[in-house]
Each structure stands twice: as C-alpha cells, then as structure tokens.
Design a protein around this motif. Structure first.
Motif, mmCIF file in Angstrom:
data_model
loop_
_atom_site.group_PDB
_atom_site.id
_atom_site.type_symbol
_atom_site.label_atom_id
_atom_site.label_comp_id
_atom_site.label_asym_id
_atom_site.label_seq_id
_atom_site.Cartn_x
_atom_site.Cartn_y
_atom_site.Cartn_z
ATOM 1 N N PRO A 172 -2.592 41.232 -24.875
ATOM 2 C CA PRO A 172 -1.249 41.379 -24.761
ATOM 3 C C PRO A 172 -0.419 40.064 -25.595
ATOM 4 O O PRO A 172 -0.866 38.926 -25.503
ATOM 5 C CB PRO A 172 -0.856 41.072 -23.389
ATOM 6 C CG PRO A 172 -2.011 41.606 -22.674
ATOM 7 C CD PRO A 172 -3.267 41.142 -23.517
ATOM 8 N N TRP A 190 6.234 31.067 -23.856
ATOM 9 C CA TRP A 190 5.666 31.867 -22.656
ATOM 10 C C TRP A 190 4.320 31.807 -22.630
ATOM 11 O O TRP A 190 3.625 32.212 -21.574
ATOM 12 C CB TRP A 190 5.903 33.441 -22.959
ATOM 13 C CG TRP A 190 5.520 34.033 -24.202
ATOM 14 C CD1 TRP A 190 6.250 34.172 -25.246
ATOM 15 C CD2 TRP A 190 4.330 34.612 -24.577
ATOM 16 N NE1 TRP A 190 5.470 34.419 -26.361
ATOM 17 C CE2 TRP A 190 4.241 34.923 -25.897
ATOM 18 C CE3 TRP A 190 2.941 34.588 -23.682
ATOM 19 C CZ2 TRP A 190 2.932 35.456 -26.434
ATOM 20 C CZ3 TRP A 190 1.964 35.307 -24.294
ATOM 21 C CH2 TRP A 190 1.976 35.522 -25.635
ATOM 22 N N ARG A 238 6.121 47.833 -23.275
ATOM 23 C CA ARG A 238 6.689 46.968 -22.367
ATOM 24 C C ARG A 238 6.633 45.538 -22.543
ATOM 25 O O ARG A 238 5.670 44.921 -22.576
ATOM 26 C CB ARG A 238 6.302 47.463 -20.878
ATOM 27 C CG ARG A 238 6.947 46.809 -19.823
ATOM 28 C CD ARG A 238 8.154 47.574 -19.424
ATOM 29 N NE ARG A 238 8.920 47.052 -18.207
ATOM 30 C CZ ARG A 238 10.239 47.098 -17.803
ATOM 31 N NH1 ARG A 238 10.868 47.596 -18.846
ATOM 32 N NH2 ARG A 238 10.840 46.627 -16.657
ATOM 33 N N LEU A 239 7.926 44.834 -22.855
ATOM 34 C CA LEU A 239 8.074 43.549 -23.087
ATOM 35 C C LEU A 239 7.982 42.708 -21.830
ATOM 36 O O LEU A 239 8.285 42.919 -20.782
ATOM 37 C CB LEU A 239 9.426 43.144 -23.916
ATOM 38 C CG LEU A 239 9.656 43.983 -25.061
ATOM 39 C CD1 LEU A 239 11.063 43.576 -25.678
ATOM 40 C CD2 LEU A 239 8.538 43.796 -26.185
ATOM 41 N N ARG A 240 7.117 41.542 -22.358
ATOM 42 C CA ARG A 240 7.336 40.269 -21.102
ATOM 43 C C ARG A 240 8.911 40.108 -20.702
ATOM 44 O O ARG A 240 9.687 39.987 -21.336
ATOM 45 C CB ARG A 240 6.796 39.184 -21.784
ATOM 46 C CG ARG A 240 5.117 39.060 -22.099
ATOM 47 C CD ARG A 240 4.724 37.955 -22.735
ATOM 48 N NE ARG A 240 3.318 37.948 -23.050
ATOM 49 C CZ ARG A 240 2.250 37.964 -22.379
ATOM 50 N NH1 ARG A 240 2.764 37.450 -20.922
ATOM 51 N NH2 ARG A 240 1.094 38.083 -22.492
ATOM 52 N N PRO A 241 8.911 39.681 -19.472
ATOM 53 C CA PRO A 241 10.121 39.300 -19.025
ATOM 54 C C PRO A 241 10.500 37.884 -19.398
ATOM 55 O O PRO A 241 9.597 36.927 -19.561
ATOM 56 C CB PRO A 241 9.973 39.273 -17.295
ATOM 57 C CG PRO A 241 8.755 39.057 -17.140
ATOM 58 C CD PRO A 241 7.955 39.768 -18.371
ATOM 59 N N ASN A 242 11.906 37.586 -19.578
ATOM 60 C CA ASN A 242 12.463 36.306 -19.843
ATOM 61 C C ASN A 242 11.744 35.289 -20.901
ATOM 62 O O ASN A 242 11.471 34.338 -21.008
ATOM 63 C CB ASN A 242 11.885 35.338 -18.435
ATOM 64 C CG ASN A 242 12.535 35.935 -17.227
ATOM 65 O OD1 ASN A 242 13.615 36.333 -17.125
ATOM 66 N ND2 ASN A 242 11.763 36.021 -16.231
ATOM 67 N N VAL A 243 11.521 36.090 -22.022
ATOM 68 C CA VAL A 243 11.089 35.487 -23.343
ATOM 69 C C VAL A 243 12.447 35.083 -24.284
ATOM 70 O O VAL A 243 13.254 35.966 -24.257
ATOM 71 C CB VAL A 243 10.259 36.232 -24.203
ATOM 72 C CG1 VAL A 243 9.831 35.732 -25.511
ATOM 73 C CG2 VAL A 243 8.816 36.656 -23.436
ATOM 74 N N GLU A 289 3.617 42.969 -22.388
ATOM 75 C CA GLU A 289 2.690 42.854 -21.734
ATOM 76 C C GLU A 289 1.763 43.947 -21.411
ATOM 77 O O GLU A 289 0.774 44.002 -20.775
ATOM 78 C CB GLU A 289 3.342 42.408 -20.346
ATOM 79 C CG GLU A 289 4.398 43.464 -19.679
ATOM 80 C CD GLU A 289 4.921 42.997 -18.533
ATOM 81 O OE1 GLU A 289 5.015 41.817 -18.042
ATOM 82 O OE2 GLU A 289 5.654 43.828 -17.941
ATOM 83 N N SER A 290 2.099 45.311 -21.792
ATOM 84 C CA SER A 290 1.420 46.559 -21.793
ATOM 85 C C SER A 290 1.813 47.374 -22.908
ATOM 86 O O SER A 290 2.941 47.311 -23.515
ATOM 87 C CB SER A 290 1.767 47.145 -20.387
ATOM 88 O OG SER A 290 2.991 47.651 -20.278
ATOM 89 N N ARG A 331 13.750 46.015 -22.118
ATOM 90 C CA ARG A 331 12.446 45.524 -22.165
ATOM 91 C C ARG A 331 11.525 46.538 -22.427
ATOM 92 O O ARG A 331 10.094 46.392 -22.412
ATOM 93 C CB ARG A 331 11.939 44.992 -20.799
ATOM 94 C CG ARG A 331 12.568 43.427 -20.441
ATOM 95 C CD ARG A 331 11.983 43.064 -19.136
ATOM 96 N NE ARG A 331 10.592 42.905 -19.163
ATOM 97 C CZ ARG A 331 10.084 43.261 -17.752
ATOM 98 N NH1 ARG A 331 10.538 43.373 -16.694
ATOM 99 N NH2 ARG A 331 8.446 43.093 -17.848
ATOM 100 N N LEU A 360 3.965 39.868 -27.185
ATOM 101 C CA LEU A 360 5.153 39.769 -26.557
ATOM 102 C C LEU A 360 5.302 41.027 -25.628
ATOM 103 O O LEU A 360 5.924 41.246 -24.698
ATOM 104 C CB LEU A 360 6.177 40.037 -27.573
ATOM 105 C CG LEU A 360 6.391 38.492 -28.336
ATOM 106 C CD1 LEU A 360 7.450 38.866 -29.597
ATOM 107 C CD2 LEU A 360 7.024 37.551 -27.509
#
Length: 531
Positions: free
Chosen positions: A75, A211, A92-97, A79-80, A143, A77
């Motif tokens: 992974p 991150w 699906r993007l990582r949160p809070n980047v 996360e999946s 996201r 940016l």
C-alpha cells in the motif's frame, strides 16, 4: 596578517577532517549526502520514464501503490485496491493525508494526475502507457476512486505503482519548469522539495507530517556524479555518505575498505542492444558498406543479421571481464525465478562461425560498417561494454565504431531515431515481462501509450497481439503462460539483443545500512543509521 597553518597544524587539521568524515552517523548531523551515478533531467515526476528521475521525485511525491525492495506491491496512498468488476478497479485512499502545504489529499487529485500524465510538455518518454488503459475515472467520494478500462486490466495496480500523484491545486497549468523551480513541487512524500540544479544535484528536507514511518534524515543532499572514478573517490574521501552504481572495477577495492560497507542484490535492469528498424532503405545512420558507401537496404530488417550479431557476442566474457562479475549473462530480461521468466530461453551461444554463416546467408559475406551509439555516463560499464561489443562484431566482419555520448545528449537524440545501433538499459520494475514488451519492443503508438522508449521503432504485430492477450488475462497462471510465449517470440525475432542483467551495488559509510533494491532505485528512505 597571514592565516597559513604550520606543517604540524596542517597535519592535525587533516587528521581532524578524516575523523569528522568517518564519525558515526548521527554524531554530527542528520544530513545524508548521496552521490548518484545518473543525472536527473527534471524534477517533474511525469517528465521522463527513467529509474533515476523516478527515484529522485519519489522523495517528494507518493504513488497509490508502492513496491518494496523485492518489487512486491504494498500500500501507498491507497490503503487498499479491489477489482470490483473485470473492467473496474476501486482504490481506497488513506485517511488524513495532507500535501506539503497542508491541504488535504482527495480522490480528485488522483483524477487530475491521471489526466495529466500522458500530456507533459516536452517529455522525451513518460508514463503515458501506465494510464492509457483507463477509459473513465470515477470519483466516488473524497477517499474512493474507480478506474474503468475497456478490457480487463489485471495489471492496473502494478502500472499505477509507476505514477506519482500530484495535486490539482499546485499542478493546474504547471509545466516541467514549474516543478524544477519548486513552484509546483508540492507532494505528500517523506521529503519536501528544496532545490534542483540540472547537472549538479538536488536537496530535500524531511516532511515530519508524512503518513509513513518517521525518517532519520532532516536533510538529504543529492549530488550527480556520473564519472565512475569521481563517485568512488567521493565515498572514500567521505565527501558523500552513499553512492550507487558502484563501478565493477572498484568493487573489490571498496569491499576491502574497512570504513565502508557494500549493499547489493540481483537487479531487474537489462543492458541490451537494439538496431534501427525505422528505415527500409539504406539510409541508416552510421551504416555503410566496407567502402563507406550507402547500402541498398537496411541490413537490420533481416532477422539473420540480427541473430548473427547476437551470436558474435561472448556474454559471459562481458559479465566476468568487463563488468568484473557485477552482471549476469542473459537472453531475456528477467532473472530466474521471476514471474513470467521463461526457463526455455537460455543465454544465446557465443558462436562466431555461425555468425559469419548467417551474415553470408543474408547477403553480407564481407560484412559492413556500423556505428554503435552508447551513453558513457548512464549505466555501469556502458562505454566499456560497447567497446567490447565493437571488437566482437569487428572480428566477424562487421567493422564497428563507437559513438559515446553523455546521457543528456543520448536521451534527447534517441526519440528522433538518430542511432543506427544503440546500447540501452531497461529496468523491469514491475517484476513481470509485459513492462518491457509494451515499452521497449511494443509498436510505437502515442495514443495507446506503447513503445515510448522504443527509440528504434521495432514492430511485430504478432508480438503486440500476444502481449495484449496476456495483459487482459485475469488468471495469473494463464497470464504467465502467455507472457512466457511472448518472451520466446521476442527472442526468436530479436527485437533487442539482450546482454546481461546488472547486479545492483551501493557503497556506504560504515555506520549506515542500506536496503538493496532490485529496481536499483537509490532512496533516502532505504538508508538508516546502523543499530
């Protein structure tokens, strides 16, 4: 008043300088200085599809999907990622980047990046092929993004590991000069852009809000040192902490140096030769008969000539004597054990008698003359390898001269088909065969995104069709079988003349450790103080 030092004080100062240069990492500063063999021609992350450019800009810009040191997907940016349909991938993007300027990363930035990649001003060969299969970008929410393709595209995550993500707010209207100056170089990566100086180097500073894992280096200085001797001298003197592309001739000496350590691994970089296929007539640059007169036709259009030149080369001698053991002879472009490596394709036999027979059969019993063009500062042993090949070819009657060029000139002339025969290098960073099939020997098609670095314009409709079948096959086993067929077909057609795979080596100050990478990228994120 004179400030000259006495001989005793000069000796003391020199000793102090040596002790400072080899003090334990972290005792003096958190600055890492890296000597890079390959100059970087732009700080724009989409400008040039070369390992050196990608590695430098990877400090500033992240990708959706990353590759670890063994070229496995992990992974980034995203996360999946999931194939929700055969022709739809969802990321699906990582949160809070956040971007370096504090603005949040959103799926809209991904959409903007994908639109920009194939349309970079002045690019000599970028990453358009990685996004060409995408027919529609669907922003589901901040996201979540879905990427649609006309056909199943199982390699989508692998392809996107080569695309660094830029922001819409900084990248709108930006051209390569805006990234070189830093105006648009606002990423989400582990380091922030400080400066880039063409031909000299670059500087980045740690992004404490990244991150990923905390980085030990507050500042990283990159120095472009294309000369092999200068690079080795710099790490020995302590002027730099780490160098890449350790010259094979220097490797034994640097191994014995107690102040240094060596990190190395088998790489995925193929060094190969490729003739001009763009011309049917005899106006091939640097190619004439033995009297210097134009030939009636392009000799390289005849596969017998290509096979003859391949058989004339002693690859084991190149690997052992020219590369000093820092290379592995090969007839294909992936190391043994790799996905889609074809075990039925061996190292082409060194057979000068067969080479002469093939030349005579093709109508060249007396040979001809050729100029072999090569960079002299891009790949380990590039010039010396070309000189050795010239000797092999001359012995079978193909009198060969060398045209050696700095990388900046070489890479600008290549897309204009100015070379009759050239030495090149390609790193299959995806860890599978289609990356080279689509790029180096795939028929040049700007709209499709194939063949961008296929400077020689080789074209095989059969090979293209087989490659297309492979990359649209969902089942991994079936796809590997098709790719192995394509590897065999390409070697039969001799679209390129493979020479060897490089062993990647880095030399670094004792007190440092480096995770050697198969893709040969030199990254500050792979360096750390030794425990």
């Amino acid at each position: 008043m004179s400030h000259a030092l006495s001989p005793a004080r000069r000796h003391t100062a020199r000793l102090a300088a040596i002790l400072v240069a080899f003090a334990p990492v972290g005792a003096l500063s958190q600055t890492l200085t890296i000597g890079l063999a390959s100059p970087v021609n732009s700080a724009d992350p989409h400008f040039s599809n070369t390992t050196s450019n990608f590695a430098l800009t990877a400090h500033v810009f992240d990708t959706l999907v990353r590759r670890d040191a063994q070229a496995r997907l992990i992974p980034g940016l995203a996360e999946s990622w999931t194939a929700v349909e055969p022709t739809v991938w969802e990321f699906r993007l990582r949160p809070n980047v956040a971007w370096h300027d504090g603005q949040p990363l959103t799926a809209d930035d991904i959409a903007f990046t994908i639109g920009r990649v194939p349309n970079v001003q002045g690019s000599p060969g970028g990453f358009g092929g990685a996004v060409r299969p995408i027919t529609r970008v669907e922003v589901v929410d901040a996201r979540t993004i879905r990427l649609h393709s006309a056909q199943p595209h199982p390699l989508m995550p692998n392809d996107l590991a080569s695309v660094q993500i830029i922001s819409r707010h900084a990248g709108t209207g930006a051209n390569p000069s805006d990234y070189n100056s830093g105006r648009a170089s606002i990423g989400t990566g582990p380091y922030r852009f400080v400066s880039y100086r063409p031909g000299e180097g670059a500087v980045v500073e740690r992004n404490a809000a990244w991150w990923g894992p905390a980085q030990p280096w507050a500042r990283v200085n990159f120095r472009f040192l294309p000369n092999d001797g200068s690079r080795s001298a710099a790490v020995l003197a302590g002027d730099v902490d780490l160098i890449d592309q350790v010259p094979g001739a220097d490797l034994p000496r640097l191994r014995r140096e107690p102040r240094l350590t060596i990190a190395e691994t088998t790489g995925v970089r193929l060094i190969y030769l490729q003739p001009d296929f763009s011309r049917q007539g005899g106006d091939v640059p640097g190619v004439t008969d033995n009297n210097g007169q134009r030939l009636p036709s392009n000799p390289f259009q005849d596969v017998r000539v290509r096979r003859a030149l391949s058989h004339a080369i002693d690859r084991r001698a190149l690997a052992e004597r020219i590369m000093h053991g820092a290379a592995i002879p090969t007839g294909q472009w992936l190391p043994e054990g790799s996905y889609s490596h074809n075990p039925e394709v061996g190292v082409p036999a060194f057979d000068p008698a067969e080479a002469r027979r093939l030349l005579a059969e093709a109508g060249y019993p007396q040979g001809f003359r050729v100029t072999l063009s090569t960079p002299n500062d891009r790949y380990p042993g590039d010039l010396s390898t070309s000189q050795a090949v010239a000797q092999f070819w001359t012995r079978i009657g193909v009198r060969t001269e060398i045209e050696a060029l700095p990388w900046a000139s070489y890479v600008s002339r290549g897309p204009r088909q100015e070379f009759g025969f050239r030495l090149g290098g390609w790193g299959s960073s995806t860890g599978e065969a289609s990356y080279l099939l689509r790029n180096v020997v795939g028929t040049y098609d700007r709209e499709r995104g194939w063949g961008s670095p296929n400077f020689s314009r080789f074209s095989s409709p059969r090979l293209d069709a087989l490659t297309e079948r492979a990359i649209t096959t969902i089942d991994d086993g079936e796809r590997e079988a098709l790719l192995r067929q394509a590897v065999k077909l390409e070697t039969d057609e001799v679209g390129i003349v493979p020479l060897f795979l490089l062993r990647n080596a880095w030399a670094l100050r004792r007190g440092l450790r480096y995770e050697a990478r198969a893709d040969e990228q030199t990254l500050a994120t792979s360096a750390s103080p030794a425990p």
